[in-house]
Motif scaffolding. Sequence first.
Motif, PDB file in Angstrom:
ATOM      1  N   GLY A 157     -10.873   2.567 -12.229  1.00  0.00           N
ATOM      2  CA  GLY A 157      -9.836   3.653 -12.188  1.00  0.00           C
ATOM      3  C   GLY A 157     -10.294   4.876 -11.202  1.00  0.00           C
ATOM      4  N   PRO A 158      -9.093   5.711 -10.966  1.00  0.00           N
ATOM      5  CA  PRO A 158      -9.567   6.904 -10.203  1.00  0.00           C
ATOM      6  C   PRO A 158     -10.419   7.714 -10.993  1.00  0.00           C
ATOM      7  CG  PRO A 158      -7.240   6.619 -10.362  1.00  0.00           C
ATOM      8  CD  PRO A 158      -7.672   5.637 -10.896  1.00  0.00           C
ATOM      9  N   SER A 159     -10.972   8.819 -10.314  1.00  0.00           N
ATOM     10  CA  SER A 159     -11.706   9.770 -11.010  1.00  0.00           C
ATOM     11  C   SER A 159     -11.011  10.688 -11.803  1.00  0.00           C
ATOM     12  CB  SER A 159     -12.328  10.675  -9.824  1.00  0.00           C
ATOM     13  OG  SER A 159     -13.232  11.511 -10.556  1.00  0.00           O
ATOM     14  N   GLY A 160     -11.096  10.941 -12.951  1.00  0.00           N
ATOM     15  CA  GLY A 160     -10.362  11.777 -13.867  1.00  0.00           C
ATOM     16  C   GLY A 160      -9.371  11.017 -14.439  1.00  0.00           C
ATOM     17  N   SER A 161      -9.424   9.652 -14.465  1.00  0.00           N
ATOM     18  CA  SER A 161      -8.140   8.966 -15.366  1.00  0.00           C
ATOM     19  C   SER A 161      -8.545   8.910 -16.721  1.00  0.00           C
ATOM     20  CB  SER A 161      -8.298   7.513 -14.606  1.00  0.00           C
ATOM     21  OG  SER A 161      -9.313   6.866 -14.629  1.00  0.00           O
ATOM     22  N   GLY A 162      -9.934   9.310 -17.113  1.00  0.00           N
ATOM     23  CA  GLY A 162     -10.071   9.138 -18.536  1.00  0.00           C
ATOM     24  C   GLY A 162     -11.205   7.885 -19.321  1.00  0.00           C
ATOM     25  N   LYS A 163     -11.587   7.483 -18.039  1.00  0.00           N
ATOM     26  CA  LYS A 163     -12.793   6.327 -18.208  1.00  0.00           C
ATOM     27  C   LYS A 163     -13.931   6.560 -19.314  1.00  0.00           C
ATOM     28  CE  LYS A 163     -13.414   5.547 -14.149  1.00  0.00           C
ATOM     29  NZ  LYS A 163     -12.790   6.729 -13.458  1.00  0.00           N
ATOM     30  N   SER A 164     -14.433   7.866 -18.828  1.00  0.00           N
ATOM     31  CA  SER A 164     -15.691   8.297 -19.638  1.00  0.00           C
ATOM     32  C   SER A 164     -15.491   8.806 -21.119  1.00  0.00           C
ATOM     33  CB  SER A 164     -16.408   9.649 -18.892  1.00  0.00           C
ATOM     34  OG  SER A 164     -17.041   8.932 -17.686  1.00  0.00           O
ATOM     35  N   THR A 165     -14.006   9.495 -21.105  1.00  0.00           N
ATOM     36  CA  THR A 165     -13.891   9.921 -22.236  1.00  0.00           C
ATOM     37  C   THR A 165     -13.329   8.704 -23.049  1.00  0.00           C
ATOM     38  OG1 THR A 165     -12.729  11.843 -21.388  1.00  0.00           O
ATOM     39  CG2 THR A 165     -11.779  11.212 -23.377  1.00  0.00           C
ATOM     40  N   LEU A 166     -12.601   7.719 -22.877  1.00  0.00           N
ATOM     41  CA  LEU A 166     -12.421   6.497 -23.758  1.00  0.00           C
ATOM     42  C   LEU A 166     -13.731   5.807 -23.809  1.00  0.00           C
ATOM     43  CD1 LEU A 166     -10.642   4.024 -24.522  1.00  0.00           C
ATOM     44  CD2 LEU A 166     -11.022   3.146 -22.167  1.00  0.00           C
TER      45      LEU A 166
ATOM     46  N   LEU B 260     -18.471  10.024 -29.531  1.00  0.00           N
ATOM     47  CA  LEU B 260     -19.149  11.501 -28.896  1.00  0.00           C
ATOM     48  C   LEU B 260     -17.894  12.268 -28.376  1.00  0.00           C
ATOM     49  CD1 LEU B 260     -21.844   9.906 -26.418  1.00  0.00           C
ATOM     50  CD2 LEU B 260     -22.107  10.931 -28.655  1.00  0.00           C
ATOM     51  N   GLU B 261     -16.831  11.925 -28.443  1.00  0.00           N
ATOM     52  CA  GLU B 261     -15.534  12.516 -28.377  1.00  0.00           C
ATOM     53  C   GLU B 261     -14.610  12.296 -29.703  1.00  0.00           C
ATOM     54  OE1 GLU B 261     -15.007  14.669 -26.402  1.00  0.00           O
ATOM     55  OE2 GLU B 261     -16.317  14.075 -24.507  1.00  0.00           O
ATOM     56  N   GLU B 262     -14.273  13.143 -30.184  1.00  0.00           N
ATOM     57  CA  GLU B 262     -13.405  12.861 -31.660  1.00  0.00           C
ATOM     58  C   GLU B 262     -11.930  12.817 -31.282  1.00  0.00           C
ATOM     59  OE1 GLU B 262     -13.255  13.921 -35.986  1.00  0.00           O
ATOM     60  OE2 GLU B 262     -14.670  14.869 -34.736  1.00  0.00           O
TER      61      GLU B 262
ATOM     62  N   SER C 210      -6.953  14.764 -26.396  1.00  0.00           N
ATOM     63  CA  SER C 210      -6.511  16.126 -25.727  1.00  0.00           C
ATOM     64  C   SER C 210      -8.042  16.941 -25.453  1.00  0.00           C
ATOM     65  CB  SER C 210      -5.529  16.637 -26.502  1.00  0.00           C
ATOM     66  OG  SER C 210      -4.307  15.846 -26.297  1.00  0.00           O
ATOM     67  N   PHE C 211      -7.990  17.581 -24.473  1.00  0.00           N
ATOM     68  CA  PHE C 211      -8.936  18.950 -24.302  1.00  0.00           C
ATOM     69  C   PHE C 211      -8.009  20.059 -24.183  1.00  0.00           C
ATOM     70  CE2 PHE C 211     -11.445  15.509 -22.626  1.00  0.00           C
ATOM     71  CZ  PHE C 211     -12.781  15.554 -23.621  1.00  0.00           C
ATOM     72  N   GLY C 212      -7.688  20.715 -25.110  1.00  0.00           N
ATOM     73  CA  GLY C 212      -6.749  21.738 -25.172  1.00  0.00           C
ATOM     74  C   GLY C 212      -5.379  21.232 -24.965  1.00  0.00           C
ATOM     75  N   ASP C 213      -4.567  21.953 -23.766  1.00  0.00           N
ATOM     76  CA  ASP C 213      -3.466  21.025 -23.488  1.00  0.00           C
ATOM     77  C   ASP C 213      -3.367  19.996 -22.571  1.00  0.00           C
ATOM     78  OD1 ASP C 213      -2.116  23.254 -24.655  1.00  0.00           O
ATOM     79  OD2 ASP C 213      -2.044  24.471 -23.008  1.00  0.00           O
ATOM     80  N   ASN C 214      -4.472  19.685 -22.120  1.00  0.00           N
ATOM     81  CA  ASN C 214      -4.833  18.644 -21.162  1.00  0.00           C
ATOM     82  C   ASN C 214      -5.124  17.315 -22.002  1.00  0.00           C
ATOM     83  OD1 ASN C 214      -5.425  16.993 -19.092  1.00  0.00           O
ATOM     84  ND2 ASN C 214      -7.501  17.883 -18.662  1.00  0.00           N
ATOM     85  N   GLU C 215      -3.893  16.453 -22.052  1.00  0.00           N
ATOM     86  CA  GLU C 215      -3.996  15.082 -22.896  1.00  0.00           C
ATOM     87  C   GLU C 215      -4.657  14.356 -21.716  1.00  0.00           C
ATOM     88  OE1 GLU C 215      -1.048  13.551 -25.864  1.00  0.00           O
ATOM     89  OE2 GLU C 215      -0.455  12.590 -24.014  1.00  0.00           O
ATOM     90  N   VAL C 216      -5.810  13.587 -22.244  1.00  0.00           N
ATOM     91  CA  VAL C 216      -6.445  12.771 -20.892  1.00  0.00           C
ATOM     92  C   VAL C 216      -6.385  11.412 -21.341  1.00  0.00           C
ATOM     93  CG1 VAL C 216      -9.052  12.279 -20.573  1.00  0.00           C
ATOM     94  CG2 VAL C 216      -8.265  14.763 -20.931  1.00  0.00           C
ATOM     95  N   LEU C 217      -6.336  10.951 -23.036  1.00  0.00           N
ATOM     96  CA  LEU C 217      -6.021   9.767 -23.250  1.00  0.00           C
ATOM     97  C   LEU C 217      -4.600   9.566 -24.020  1.00  0.00           C
ATOM     98  CD1 LEU C 217      -9.441   8.484 -24.714  1.00  0.00           C
ATOM     99  CD2 LEU C 217      -8.396   8.235 -22.425  1.00  0.00           C
TER     100      LEU C 217
HETATM  101  P1  ADP Z   1     -13.364   9.497 -15.459  1.00  0.00           P
HETATM  102  O1  ADP Z   1     -14.260   9.316 -16.208  1.00  0.00           O
HETATM  103  O2  ADP Z   1     -12.111   8.519 -15.399  1.00  0.00           O
HETATM  104  O3  ADP Z   1     -13.368  10.379 -14.152  1.00  0.00           O
HETATM  105  P2  ADP Z   1     -13.061  11.750 -17.554  1.00  0.00           P
HETATM  106  O4  ADP Z   1     -12.938  10.795 -19.070  1.00  0.00           O
HETATM  107  O5  ADP Z   1     -14.353  12.193 -17.374  1.00  0.00           O
HETATM  108  O6  ADP Z   1     -12.384  10.881 -16.341  1.00  0.00           O
HETATM  109  O7  ADP Z   1     -12.322  13.021 -17.505  1.00  0.00           O
HETATM  110  C1  ADP Z   1     -10.760  12.786 -17.754  1.00  0.00           C
HETATM  111  C2  ADP Z   1     -10.124  14.101 -17.725  1.00  0.00           C
HETATM  112  O8  ADP Z   1     -10.652  14.817 -19.110  1.00  0.00           O
HETATM  113  C3  ADP Z   1     -10.571  15.176 -16.707  1.00  0.00           C
HETATM  114  O9  ADP Z   1      -9.485  15.735 -16.325  1.00  0.00           O
HETATM  115  C4  ADP Z   1     -11.489  16.146 -17.168  1.00  0.00           C
HETATM  116  O10 ADP Z   1     -11.780  17.362 -16.607  1.00  0.00           O
HETATM  117  C5  ADP Z   1     -11.189  16.175 -18.556  1.00  0.00           C
HETATM  118  N1  ADP Z   1     -12.219  16.400 -19.680  1.00  0.00           N
HETATM  119  C6  ADP Z   1     -13.275  15.419 -19.830  1.00  0.00           C
HETATM  120  N2  ADP Z   1     -14.280  15.866 -20.552  1.00  0.00           N
HETATM  121  C7  ADP Z   1     -13.805  17.056 -20.766  1.00  0.00           C
HETATM  122  C8  ADP Z   1     -14.284  18.234 -21.851  1.00  0.00           C
HETATM  123  N3  ADP Z   1     -15.524  18.234 -22.514  1.00  0.00           N
HETATM  124  N4  ADP Z   1     -13.688  19.437 -21.825  1.00  0.00           N
HETATM  125  C9  ADP Z   1     -12.481  19.685 -21.371  1.00  0.00           C
HETATM  126  N5  ADP Z   1     -12.046  18.645 -20.322  1.00  0.00           N
HETATM  127  C10 ADP Z   1     -12.769  17.341 -20.239  1.00  0.00           C
END
Ligand code: ADP
Length: 251
Positions: free
Chosen positions: A45-54, A61-63, A21-28
């Motif tokens: 997957g679509p933009s914003g789906s969490g691929k980079s975060t994964l 690099l993300e805890e 999660s980033f704050g209230d935003n649960e990304v994975l």
């Molecule tokens: P993708 O790579 O699939 O496009 P991301 O993993 O980059 O998706 O992002 C997924 C969600 O996490 C998005 O809503 C993005 O705004 C949010 N997010 C990613 N990195 C951060 C960050 N460092 N701080 C806050 N929100 C983030």
Amino acid sequence: MITDLIDVHAPAIDLQGLVKSFGDNEVLKGIDLTVTAGEVVCIIGPSGSGKSTLLRSVNLLEEPTGGKVLIEGIDITDPDVDIDRVRTRIGMVFQSFNLFPHLDVMGNLMIAQQRVKKRSKAEAAKIAHEMLGRVGLAEKADAFPGHLSGGQQQRVAIARALCMNPDMMLFDEPTSALDPELVGEVLQVMRSLADEGMTMLVVTHEMGFAREVGSRLIFMDGGHIVEEGDPREVIGNPQHPRTQDFLSRVL
Ligand code: ADP
Ligand code: MG
């Protein structure tokens, strides 16, 4: 030392209920993913789906907010684990090549070898030349990044990662910033790495690469793995409506 206890039978990557999660935003939202040594797993997957975060969670690099990340059997979310040592086994290549502009190609390939691996200058240079040959850029050893094409810069970035002798490579949209005519040369280098048995986790929009090189294809949406399977099956016969919708727009 706990990081010396590599379990050779453990999966290369094992994500267990990974939540971020980033704050209230649960990304994975609870990702379970096991990657066996030698597998090439492509993620779409679509933009914003969490691929980079994964991908970024794999080397911390993300805890993670919850769940576990095991690399070769080692739980790297355990605070006692030396994460820097585990990271040296994981090569990462980004969309933006991130080369040092003030260093020539050899400098870019040698700096981490000398500083992190503590290799001698001669040894680092030998390995740098070897890896540069592997990506087909032996003649560019003395060039500066600014004088290389985007495709060449990305191949240098791949060579730089290989210089650290990683057990696995993570690619985050490695060709997305490239002019179309330069995409092929980077995909060719990635394909040869896959053929040599490198374990790879690849976020990509290149469906041809995913189909031909991937051993598995994962479709992510909204922080979930929605569908996964044999790339030809997923692309040719997607089961989930969201996968069908996504593929109908990218193919
Ligand atoms: P993708 O790579 O699939 O496009 P991301 O993993 O980059 O998706 O992002 C997924 C969600 O996490 C998005 O809503 C993005 O705004 C949010 N997010 C990613 N990195 C951060 C960050 N460092 N701080 C806050 N929100 C983030
Ligand atoms: Mg991304």
